[in-house]
Design a protein around this motif. Sequence first.
Motif, PDB file in Angstrom:
ATOM      1  N   GLY A 131       0.818  -1.212   0.000  1.00 50.60           N
ATOM      2  CA  GLY A 131       0.000   0.000   0.000  1.00 50.60           C
ATOM      3  C   GLY A 131       0.846   1.254   0.000  1.00 50.60           C
ATOM      4  O   GLY A 131       0.568   2.224  -0.726  1.00 50.60           O
ATOM      5  N   GLU A 132       1.906   1.249   0.822  1.00 50.96           N
ATOM      6  CA  GLU A 132       2.804   2.410   0.881  1.00 50.96           C
ATOM      7  C   GLU A 132       3.536   2.587  -0.447  1.00 50.96           C
ATOM      8  O   GLU A 132       3.716   3.712  -0.917  1.00 50.96           O
ATOM      9  CB  GLU A 132       3.808   2.249   2.023  1.00 50.96           C
ATOM     10  N   ALA A 133       3.951   1.489  -1.055  1.00 49.91           N
ATOM     11  CA  ALA A 133       4.640   1.571  -2.348  1.00 49.91           C
ATOM     12  C   ALA A 133       3.708   2.146  -3.412  1.00 49.91           C
ATOM     13  O   ALA A 133       4.124   2.986  -4.228  1.00 49.91           O
ATOM     14  CB  ALA A 133       5.143   0.190  -2.766  1.00 49.91           C
ATOM     15  N   ALA A 134       2.462   1.732  -3.404  1.00 50.11           N
ATOM     16  CA  ALA A 134       1.487   2.269  -4.373  1.00 50.11           C
ATOM     17  C   ALA A 134       1.272   3.762  -4.141  1.00 50.11           C
ATOM     18  O   ALA A 134       1.223   4.544  -5.104  1.00 50.11           O
ATOM     19  CB  ALA A 134       0.169   1.519  -4.263  1.00 50.11           C
ATOM     20  N   ASP A 135       1.151   4.179  -2.874  1.00 50.81           N
ATOM     21  CA  ASP A 135       0.984   5.605  -2.563  1.00 50.81           C
ATOM     22  C   ASP A 135       2.197   6.407  -3.016  1.00 50.81           C
ATOM     23  O   ASP A 135       2.052   7.476  -3.622  1.00 50.81           O
ATOM     24  CB  ASP A 135       0.790   5.819  -1.059  1.00 50.81           C
ATOM     25  N   ASN A 136       3.396   5.900  -2.723  1.00 50.94           N
ATOM     26  CA  ASN A 136       4.626   6.611  -3.115  1.00 50.94           C
ATOM     27  C   ASN A 136       4.745   6.711  -4.626  1.00 50.94           C
ATOM     28  O   ASN A 136       5.158   7.747  -5.161  1.00 50.94           O
ATOM     29  CB  ASN A 136       5.860   5.923  -2.530  1.00 50.94           C
ATOM     30  N   THR A 137       4.398   5.654  -5.324  1.00 49.54           N
ATOM     31  CA  THR A 137       4.454   5.672  -6.791  1.00 49.54           C
ATOM     32  C   THR A 137       3.471   6.694  -7.345  1.00 49.54           C
ATOM     33  O   THR A 137       3.815   7.471  -8.247  1.00 49.54           O
ATOM     34  CB  THR A 137       4.147   4.270  -7.356  1.00 49.54           C
ATOM     35  N   ALA A 138       2.264   6.722  -6.808  1.00 43.88           N
ATOM     36  CA  ALA A 138       1.264   7.693  -7.265  1.00 43.88           C
ATOM     37  C   ALA A 138       1.738   9.118  -7.019  1.00 43.88           C
ATOM     38  O   ALA A 138       1.600   9.992  -7.885  1.00 43.88           O
ATOM     39  CB  ALA A 138      -0.069   7.444  -6.566  1.00 43.88           C
ATOM     40  N   ARG A 139       2.319   9.363  -5.851  1.00 44.23           N
ATOM     41  CA  ARG A 139       2.839  10.710  -5.554  1.00 44.23           C
ATOM     42  C   ARG A 139       3.987  11.080  -6.493  1.00 44.23           C
ATOM     43  O   ARG A 139       4.085  12.221  -6.942  1.00 44.23           O
ATOM     44  CB  ARG A 139       3.305  10.784  -4.102  1.00 44.23           C
ATOM     45  N   SER A 140       4.851  10.125  -6.774  1.00 45.46           N
ATOM     46  CA  SER A 140       5.973  10.395  -7.683  1.00 45.46           C
ATOM     47  C   SER A 140       5.477  10.747  -9.079  1.00 45.46           C
ATOM     48  O   SER A 140       5.970  11.698  -9.698  1.00 45.46           O
ATOM     49  CB  SER A 140       6.905   9.179  -7.763  1.00 45.46           C
ATOM     50  N   PHE A 141       4.493   9.984  -9.578  1.00 44.69           N
ATOM     51  CA  PHE A 141       3.935  10.302 -10.895  1.00 44.69           C
ATOM     52  C   PHE A 141       3.278  11.677 -10.887  1.00 44.69           C
ATOM     53  O   PHE A 141       3.438  12.450 -11.827  1.00 44.69           O
ATOM     54  CB  PHE A 141       2.921   9.237 -11.332  1.00 44.69           C
ATOM     55  N   ALA A 142       2.525  11.979  -9.830  1.00 43.34           N
ATOM     56  CA  ALA A 142       1.850  13.282  -9.748  1.00 43.34           C
ATOM     57  C   ALA A 142       2.880  14.409  -9.750  1.00 43.34           C
ATOM     58  O   ALA A 142       2.709  15.417 -10.452  1.00 43.34           O
ATOM     59  CB  ALA A 142       0.982  13.351  -8.495  1.00 43.34           C
ATOM     60  N   GLU A 143       3.952  14.239  -8.987  1.00 39.95           N
ATOM     61  CA  GLU A 143       5.000  15.274  -8.953  1.00 39.95           C
ATOM     62  C   GLU A 143       5.679  15.402 -10.310  1.00 39.95           C
ATOM     63  O   GLU A 143       5.914  16.510 -10.800  1.00 39.95           O
ATOM     64  CB  GLU A 143       6.037  14.931  -7.879  1.00 39.95           C
ATOM     65  N   TYR A 144       5.973  14.283 -10.942  1.00 38.06           N
ATOM     66  CA  TYR A 144       6.613  14.305 -12.256  1.00 38.06           C
ATOM     67  C   TYR A 144       5.732  15.022 -13.277  1.00 38.06           C
ATOM     68  O   TYR A 144       6.195  15.849 -14.054  1.00 38.06           O
ATOM     69  CB  TYR A 144       6.915  12.871 -12.707  1.00 38.06           C
TER      70      TYR A 144
END
Length: 189
Positions: A131-144
């Motif tokens: 779950g944390e990995a999915a959240d971090n990935t989503a945040r990274s894509f949003a920031e990118y």
Amino acid sequence: MASFINHLLRSASWARDALRRHTGKTARFEFFPVAAVLTVLANGEVAAAGAGSEPSATVRLGPGLLLRLAVRDETAWREIDIAGDTEFASALHHVARNLRWDVEEDLSRVFGDVAAHRMVETGRTLQRWGGEAADNTARSFAEYWTEEQPLIAGARDLEEFGRAVDQLRDDAARLEKRIENLTKRKLDK
């Protein structure tokens, strides 16, 4: 399928009691592409229904809904299509929603209490990590997509755009008023 459901029911007398009131009734469960027809037995457990059994209730789960239920998405329960005997369907819904599998108890019978506890804790840790990995990935894509390759407008950009639109609207209103005043003066002469 019936044997697994009965395994769960054997550890939940409340669920068997709820189903026992509907002894002899048959339910058809359709979850694409599979269908199962089960009959409630006198002891509150279930068995595969005989050929040609007419279901008292039909429960349909659309594609993906079963997975959402498995991960305990509470909103998914409202999307289940249930037809037929409403009292029976209500009992099925209550049992399905509240019946839990005690994985640790089953594992302890095979591997012992300590190993079973560690396995379950490891599973929970992996689930949290996922779950944390999915959240971090989503945040990274949003920031990118907002900072590096702007496909999505950031909050600052939206605020700035809003201010610019407000300024343009005010300027247009002032210009319209000036044109109106000049036109009025010209007509007055």
